[in-house]
Write an enzyme that holds these catalytic residues in place. Sequence first.
Site, short mmCIF file in Angstrom:
data_model
loop_
_atom_site.label_atom_id
_atom_site.label_comp_id
_atom_site.label_asym_id
_atom_site.label_seq_id
_atom_site.Cartn_x
_atom_site.Cartn_y
_atom_site.Cartn_z
N TRP A 108 -3.84 -2.11 -1.07
CA TRP A 108 -3.48 -3.51 -2.08
C TRP A 108 -3.83 -4.36 -0.70
O TRP A 108 -3.78 -4.88 0.25
CB TRP A 108 -1.74 -3.28 -2.26
CG TRP A 108 -1.61 -5.33 -2.33
CD1 TRP A 108 -1.59 -5.94 -1.89
CD2 TRP A 108 -1.22 -4.86 -3.45
NE1 TRP A 108 -0.85 -7.11 -2.22
CE2 TRP A 108 -1.39 -7.02 -3.44
CE3 TRP A 108 -2.19 -4.50 -4.87
CZ2 TRP A 108 -0.80 -7.12 -4.63
CZ3 TRP A 108 -1.60 -5.65 -6.27
CH2 TRP A 108 -1.11 -6.53 -5.69
N GLU B 140 13.11 -17.30 -19.18
CA GLU B 140 12.24 -15.77 -19.84
C GLU B 140 13.31 -14.54 -19.61
O GLU B 140 12.63 -13.61 -20.63
CB GLU B 140 10.95 -15.81 -18.50
CG GLU B 140 11.42 -15.94 -17.08
CD GLU B 140 10.03 -15.81 -16.82
OE1 GLU B 140 9.78 -16.01 -15.54
OE2 GLU B 140 8.99 -15.16 -17.57
N ARG C 147 2.62 0.32 -5.58
CA ARG C 147 2.51 -0.67 -4.20
C ARG C 147 1.20 -0.73 -4.07
O ARG C 147 1.20 -1.72 -2.89
CB ARG C 147 2.77 -0.06 -3.46
CG ARG C 147 4.30 0.60 -2.92
CD ARG C 147 5.17 1.51 -1.48
NE ARG C 147 4.72 0.57 -0.34
CZ ARG C 147 5.39 0.50 -0.29
NH1 ARG C 147 7.15 0.54 -0.24
NH2 ARG C 147 5.07 -0.22 1.70
N CYS D 142 1.35 -1.11 -0.15
CA CYS D 142 0.13 0.05 -0.17
C CYS D 142 0.70 1.14 0.05
O CYS D 142 1.31 0.75 0.10
CB CYS D 142 -1.31 0.32 1.36
SG CYS D 142 -2.39 -1.00 1.12
N LYS E 82 13.09 -19.40 -15.40
CA LYS E 82 13.39 -17.55 -14.92
C LYS E 82 15.37 -17.22 -16.00
O LYS E 82 15.14 -16.60 -16.30
CB LYS E 82 14.54 -17.47 -13.50
CG LYS E 82 13.86 -16.66 -12.56
CD LYS E 82 12.89 -16.46 -12.00
CE LYS E 82 11.84 -16.45 -12.96
NZ LYS E 82 9.82 -17.26 -11.88
N GLU F 92 12.23 -24.61 -12.39
CA GLU F 92 11.71 -22.94 -11.81
C GLU F 92 13.52 -22.02 -12.60
O GLU F 92 12.84 -21.34 -12.58
CB GLU F 92 11.68 -22.93 -10.39
CG GLU F 92 11.80 -21.04 -9.90
CD GLU F 92 10.26 -20.11 -10.43
OE1 GLU F 92 9.34 -21.19 -11.59
OE2 GLU F 92 10.65 -19.08 -10.50
N LYS G 289 2.89 -9.66 -17.97
CA LYS G 289 2.63 -10.37 -16.83
C LYS G 289 1.44 -11.12 -15.90
O LYS G 289 1.40 -12.46 -15.00
CB LYS G 289 2.90 -9.54 -15.22
CG LYS G 289 2.73 -9.25 -13.57
CD LYS G 289 3.67 -9.96 -13.51
CE LYS G 289 3.85 -9.90 -12.49
NZ LYS G 289 5.18 -11.31 -11.64
N HIS H 297 19.25 -40.82 -20.33
CA HIS H 297 17.95 -41.84 -20.85
C HIS H 297 17.72 -40.92 -22.10
O HIS H 297 16.81 -41.01 -22.81
CB HIS H 297 17.05 -41.84 -20.12
CG HIS H 297 17.11 -42.62 -19.21
ND1 HIS H 297 16.84 -43.88 -18.95
CD2 HIS H 297 16.92 -42.51 -17.33
CE1 HIS H 297 16.88 -44.57 -17.93
NE2 HIS H 297 17.28 -43.82 -16.62
N ASN I 266 -0.63 1.48 6.09
CA ASN I 266 0.01 0.46 6.02
C ASN I 266 0.45 -0.57 6.31
O ASN I 266 1.64 -0.18 7.27
CB ASN I 266 1.36 1.09 4.86
CG ASN I 266 2.05 0.16 4.18
OD1 ASN I 266 1.63 -0.34 3.79
ND2 ASN I 266 3.09 0.90 3.60
N GLY I 267 0.22 -2.20 6.13
CA GLY I 267 0.67 -2.84 7.14
C GLY I 267 -0.48 -3.98 7.42
O GLY I 267 -1.62 -3.70 6.55
O1 M6R Z 1 -0.62 -15.31 -12.15
P1 M6R Z 1 -0.16 -16.04 -12.39
O2 M6R Z 1 1.16 -16.67 -10.94
O3 M6R Z 1 -1.29 -17.31 -12.32
O4 M6R Z 1 0.53 -16.72 -13.51
C1 M6R Z 1 1.54 -17.40 -13.85
C2 M6R Z 1 2.99 -17.72 -14.75
O5 M6R Z 1 1.99 -16.76 -16.06
C3 M6R Z 1 3.35 -16.92 -14.22
O6 M6R Z 1 4.65 -17.18 -13.01
C4 M6R Z 1 5.16 -17.11 -15.43
O7 M6R Z 1 5.29 -18.62 -15.04
C5 M6R Z 1 5.98 -16.01 -14.83
N1 M6R Z 1 6.42 -15.41 -15.77
C6 M6R Z 1 7.06 -17.15 -14.29
O8 M6R Z 1 8.24 -15.93 -13.89
#
Ligand code: M6R
Length: 613
Positions: free
Chosen positions: A74, A495, A27, A2, A492, A488, A608, A511, A100-101
Amino acid sequence: MCGIVGYVGTKKATPILINGLLSLEYRGYDSAGIATIENKKIIVKKDKGRVNNLYNLDGINNLNGTIGIAHTRWATHGKPSKENSHPHMDNSQNFAVVHNGIIENYRKLKDFLISKGYSFLSETDTEVIPNLIDYYFKNGVHIHEDKFLSSVKLAVGDLEGSYAIEVISPLFPDEIIVVRKNSPLVVGKANGENFVASDIPAILSYTKNFYLLDDNEFGVVSKDNIKFFDNNLKQYEKNLKNIEWDASSAEKEGFEDFMLKEIFEQPNSIRETIGSRFSLGKPCVFDDLDISKEYLSSINKIYIVACGTAMYAGLAGKTVLEKLCKIPVTVDIASEFRYRNPLIDDKTLCIYISQSGETADTIAALKLAKLNGAKTIAISNVIGSSITREADYSIYTHAGPEIAVASTKAYTSQIVLLSILAMHFAELLGSCPLNEIENLKSDILDLPSKVQTILDDTTKIQDFAKQVYTQKDMFFLGRGTDYAVALEGSLKLKEISYIHSEAYAAGELKHGPIALIENNVVVIGIITDEKLVEKSISNLQEVITRGAKTLVITNQNIPNSHFDFVINIPKTDSVISPVLSVIPLQLLAYYISKNKGLDVDKPRNLAKSVTVE
Ligand code: M6R
């Protein structure tokens, strides 16, 4: 999270407050509001929606008050709505507060105030604050001649949790009182006017001179004066700091990118996720879930469904749920699950994970499970998001807004919340010895400081990134939860650095994939499970023999000389080790991307929230 802003001076406060809020929208942005004082009355204008909506509120442009407080929210307690937006006032409208908090003991305080005749208009934790101030204003034994300051101090003394608070009152029309604990707050000093904000960017265009408030410090801010008081209301002097940031670096609190800021926020975001869900020796608390022992005993499987990083958090969660609850867990990709007629009925519990709560495939997969009679739980970071409106129950990670496209702090918070959920289920079911749960609780409580230890020295990771950023391919290997985190880490890297990478279960290498290993190919091994150390080392040995350059992330005593780089991380229970082992992987992806000169926060082709199929 927030954002909060405050102004006292000779100019109209409203435009300054709204302008400040606009630069704090990162925020939080689900509702916003301001309060000023006119004709000896507090005027509040607030509504659901983004800060810009404030300009459309009836009469807001005609406000002439020269003192005011403001907030962009938020949501943490209560959905985004006009009633839940800040500022909040007490019943006699003597005090307006932005906060905020999270006030962890707000239910107890609310009950106390109700017993004293106070009523509440919102579902927020914040609304107890102005009413407590009013209560003490009328009934408190005051410890300072400034009764306004004294009442705020007495009220704050009852609060547990985190807060940055601003208060105004028409009874004291020239002062803003501010106080903080575990939530940022700064006071900006200018000529004949002064400012308050949760973050510097909100007021950076008005002043470069700041007082950075510490925990349990009170400030009394008027047009020509700023006074500071300690927790006993003893006045003292504070040093003024000159901050020469530009506005965009200030939003990132001095970090170059939001992704880096969010990586470094993880000790705190994990703390927020744990919140008051458990403490040692006490059972986990999930007031937001109505799941009984009878129901849990009746189900025969759990699905965890999600996309991308959230799905990989689900893979880590599978291990802890199966270990503690002895119920089989299947993790599925939402876009697959929704089209393959999964076997679901009223004996299936489906858990959906989505940081944004807006991912189209995850929402559709949830609707499908409901149609087939399953109970659904959404795990999200965004209160009131679409998925939380569809699910039977919603539980929140409270990690704060995640701005960078690459998810980091949401991932670690999702694993932490899944682990606490697993402990809760196991406590209900009696499926795991209590001492094992107790040990896990202790390990979870230690996670924030262990994450901090990793973040305290990133030089090795930066060195490695410099050596490998020109590579075309990389491989991530692990076994068990180390495999989940390898997936993961690989995502990262892909992407944000656009380097092709693959993650494999280490035992699967021979394999097929081992055919891709040749001189100088980079292989990253994750080794955190004591039982699997020897096997994982052997798998890495196989790639070293074929010329691979290796980085190992480990909490075990392994022979460093075997590998080109070793990053040691603190030990923890292997079911939650991804929360620690992912940190070097997040940093590695970040520094490789920076070395390549790429836009870390907005990688190509990605958004996002993925709100389309
Ligand atoms: O908002 P969500 O957690 O549903 O999003 C899922 C994926 O689109 C998200 O985690 C995506 O893989 C990220 N960009 C990874 O860093």
